[in-house]
Design a protein around this motif. Structure first.
Motif, short mmCIF file in Angstrom:
data_model
loop_
_atom_site.label_atom_id
_atom_site.label_comp_id
_atom_site.label_asym_id
_atom_site.label_seq_id
_atom_site.Cartn_x
_atom_site.Cartn_y
_atom_site.Cartn_z
N ASN A 106 0.82 -1.21 0.00
CA ASN A 106 0.00 0.00 0.00
C ASN A 106 0.86 1.26 0.00
N THR A 107 2.01 1.20 0.65
CA THR A 107 2.94 2.33 0.63
C THR A 107 3.47 2.54 -0.79
N LEU A 108 3.82 1.44 -1.46
CA LEU A 108 4.27 1.53 -2.85
C LEU A 108 3.17 2.14 -3.72
N HIS A 109 1.93 1.71 -3.50
CA HIS A 109 0.80 2.25 -4.25
C HIS A 109 0.64 3.76 -3.99
N ALA A 110 0.78 4.17 -2.75
CA ALA A 110 0.65 5.59 -2.39
C ALA A 110 1.77 6.43 -3.02
N MET A 111 2.93 5.82 -3.22
CA MET A 111 4.09 6.54 -3.74
C MET A 111 4.25 6.38 -5.27
N ASN B 220 3.10 7.74 -7.92
CA ASN B 220 3.21 8.92 -8.78
C ASN B 220 4.38 9.83 -8.39
N THR B 221 5.24 9.36 -7.51
CA THR B 221 6.40 10.13 -7.09
C THR B 221 7.44 10.14 -8.21
#
Length: 189
Positions: free
Chosen positions: A113-118, A120-121
């Motif tokens: 989920n952290t990868l998903h949140a990031m 568009n970084t």
């Protein structure tokens, strides 16, 4: 405008799974512009959940850059994300840490989920640490405007959704995709 989060510890009587009443102190997160507003907001929120008397024992600034609720998850995890920047003058890498609060069922899911949140970084980053947070619930700010109401309802629906395991099937075969591409290419020529 970004949110400012305050961790509020609330002490109250709770009936546990054995039916025994005990006094607990649990942390909650509220979006507020000051300590005073955080106290007012946690009082309002807890009055809706707790029928008896409760006491706010502590309010402190929470260092979260972003909060990410995810569907079908029931716990909160604190993810430490190190943003990597290259300093051209000194030739060294420089890391700046930010903290995300993500909802998940376990550490692996919190990582995903952290990868998903990031996703568009634009820059490079690493995830050096993920730990389960004691946060019981998150209360974002709501201004009362209709657009905010829709966003709040969506946030609460995602936060409150229950876990259902579903398997997805890959329906597109690689060779079929290549054949379709070749056929389209021949038509265009």
């Amino acid at each position: 405008m970004s949110a400012t989060w305050y961790e509020c510890k609330v002490k109250y009587r709770k009936i546990d799974e054995n039916g025994v009443q005990k006094v607990v102190t649990e942390p909650y997160l509220v979006d507020a512009i000051s300590y005073t507003e955080a106290e007012r907001r946690i009082n309002e929120e807890m009055a809706a959940y707790v029928s008896e008397e409760f006491k706010i024992t502590n309010i402190k600034f929470a260092n979260y850059s972003e909060i990410h609720p995810f569907e079908k998850a029931d716990r909160w995890f604190k993810s430490k994300v190190a943003l990597v920047a290259y300093d051209e003058e000194s030739g060294k890498e420089r890391k700046t840490n930010i903290y995300l609060l993500v909802q998940a069922n376990d550490v692996k899911e919190a990582y995903d989920n952290t990868l998903h949140a990031m996703q568009n970084t634009m820059g490079d980053y690493t995830i050096p640490a993920i730990a389960e947070s004691p946060i019981m619930d998150v209360f974002p700010y709501f201004s009362g405007e209709e657009a905010d109401l829709e966003a709040l309802e969506k946030f609460n629906a995602v936060k409150a959704s229950k876990l259902e395991i579903q398997e997805m099937e890959d329906s597109l075969d690689f060779e079929e995709a290549v054949d379709e591409f070749v056929i389209e290419e021949d038509i265009d020529s």
